[in-house]
Scaffold this motif. Sequence first.
Motif, short mmCIF file in Angstrom:
data_model
loop_
_atom_site.label_atom_id
_atom_site.label_comp_id
_atom_site.label_asym_id
_atom_site.label_seq_id
_atom_site.Cartn_x
_atom_site.Cartn_y
_atom_site.Cartn_z
N UNK A 1 0.83 -1.21 0.00
CA UNK A 1 0.00 0.00 0.00
C UNK A 1 0.87 1.26 0.00
N UNK A 2 1.96 1.24 0.75
CA UNK A 2 2.81 2.43 0.86
C UNK A 2 3.41 2.83 -0.48
N UNK A 3 3.55 1.87 -1.39
CA UNK A 3 4.11 2.16 -2.71
C UNK A 3 3.03 2.44 -3.76
N UNK A 4 1.96 1.67 -3.72
CA UNK A 4 1.01 1.68 -4.84
C UNK A 4 -0.40 2.13 -4.48
N UNK A 5 -0.66 2.38 -3.20
CA UNK A 5 -2.02 2.73 -2.84
C UNK A 5 -2.97 1.62 -3.27
N UNK A 6 -4.12 1.99 -3.83
CA UNK A 6 -5.12 0.99 -4.21
C UNK A 6 -5.22 0.76 -5.70
N UNK A 7 -4.08 0.81 -6.40
CA UNK A 7 -4.08 0.60 -7.86
C UNK A 7 -4.13 -0.91 -8.14
N UNK B 1 3.60 21.54 -6.31
CA UNK B 1 2.30 21.64 -5.62
C UNK B 1 2.00 20.37 -4.82
N UNK B 2 2.65 19.26 -5.22
CA UNK B 2 2.35 17.97 -4.59
C UNK B 2 3.37 17.57 -3.52
N UNK B 3 4.26 18.49 -3.17
CA UNK B 3 5.23 18.18 -2.13
C UNK B 3 4.54 17.92 -0.79
N UNK C 1 2.05 5.64 -6.57
CA UNK C 1 3.39 5.48 -7.12
C UNK C 1 3.85 6.77 -7.79
N UNK C 2 2.94 7.43 -8.53
CA UNK C 2 3.29 8.69 -9.20
C UNK C 2 3.53 9.79 -8.17
N UNK C 3 2.76 9.80 -7.09
CA UNK C 3 2.98 10.80 -6.04
C UNK C 3 4.37 10.65 -5.44
N UNK C 4 4.76 9.42 -5.13
CA UNK C 4 6.10 9.17 -4.58
C UNK C 4 7.18 9.53 -5.60
N UNK D 1 11.63 12.82 -7.55
CA UNK D 1 12.23 13.59 -8.63
C UNK D 1 12.53 15.02 -8.18
N UNK D 2 11.63 15.62 -7.44
CA UNK D 2 11.85 16.98 -6.94
C UNK D 2 13.01 17.02 -5.96
N UNK D 3 13.08 16.01 -5.10
CA UNK D 3 14.18 15.96 -4.12
C UNK D 3 15.52 15.83 -4.85
#
Length: 332
Positions: free
Chosen positions: A224-230, A274-276, A315-318, A323-325
């Motif tokens: 779940x921590x990586x992919x949520x509910x995909x 915006x998503x940080x 996964x995209x959020x992570x 990428x920003x970091x």
Amino acid sequence: MFFDRERELKELMNLITYEPNMIIFVYGPINSGKTTLMEEFIGRLSDKYVTFSINLRGRFIPTYKEFINVMFSIKKESMAEIISEIIKSGLAYRGIPVPESILRKLLKYEEDPFVFLEGYFNSLKEKGKIPILILDELQVIGDLKIDGPFIYSLFNFFIRLTKELHLAHVFVITSDSLFLEKIYGEAMLYGRADYFLVDDLDKNTTLKFLKELGLEDEEAEFVWSYFGGKPVYLIEAVKHRDRLKEWCEKQLRIRTQMINSIIDMPGIADILREFLNKETIPFDGKISEPVRELVRKNVLFVDLPNGVIKPQGRLELLAIRNALKRNTDLET
């Protein structure tokens, strides 16, 4: 694989208890389970319904003839025999069954497909059947032109089937935010279409799903921590249980690399920042070019009816945050 979408199924079943009146857009992020849900929905219908399901995913449709070939399936019987078979069985069909002679006329422009289908569905209605037309990934014909953009002619026909004649239920399935924006913004669909969101599974449902597939509590939480509910990633994660951490990190690395490849494009980093500290941002009514590019790359999903923009999945959020970091570390 279908799992615990009873609420959505109940809502879909409720929609078809009333006479057809709206085009229904079944939309949501990529791989959220829209097609699987609709297949389960079809399987649970009573025999008073007849479904015609057209899946355009992965099809190259540059011409009217290609569209007609996908839309219809050939049967050797006469039209009367086909209607008789449908009346007796109430089956679900992949494509709309027609005799070869009818298909030839449609391909040669000797018969208007919209007039033909209206008569087809009327024949079924007169025999006590309720037609349901389902088109999956309709956006693939968005650039098709026949005396002007074909998509508008098609939607005018859907409006006639639903709003005007109350003849057939029409469901259009898509994960393409840009296609949805184009259609959503058309005045001709105001008051003639409704929107049905199929999102990723919530956390409780996801953990239950993973545990039913054999994962332990700690493993399920990790996935779940990586992919949520995909759903597609959840099933793949179970397949890679013997090297779960390595596999999950690999998927995140791949997505991060993809975002890194476009992060220097104008405006992209500003949107991603915006998503940080947020998982969604409000949608102000206009999709900017950087957001369009991120949608095209399947990084972001624009939920127009609910007025939010969000990553396509966890996964995209992570990957965005990674990428920003990395970008910030390189700058310093």
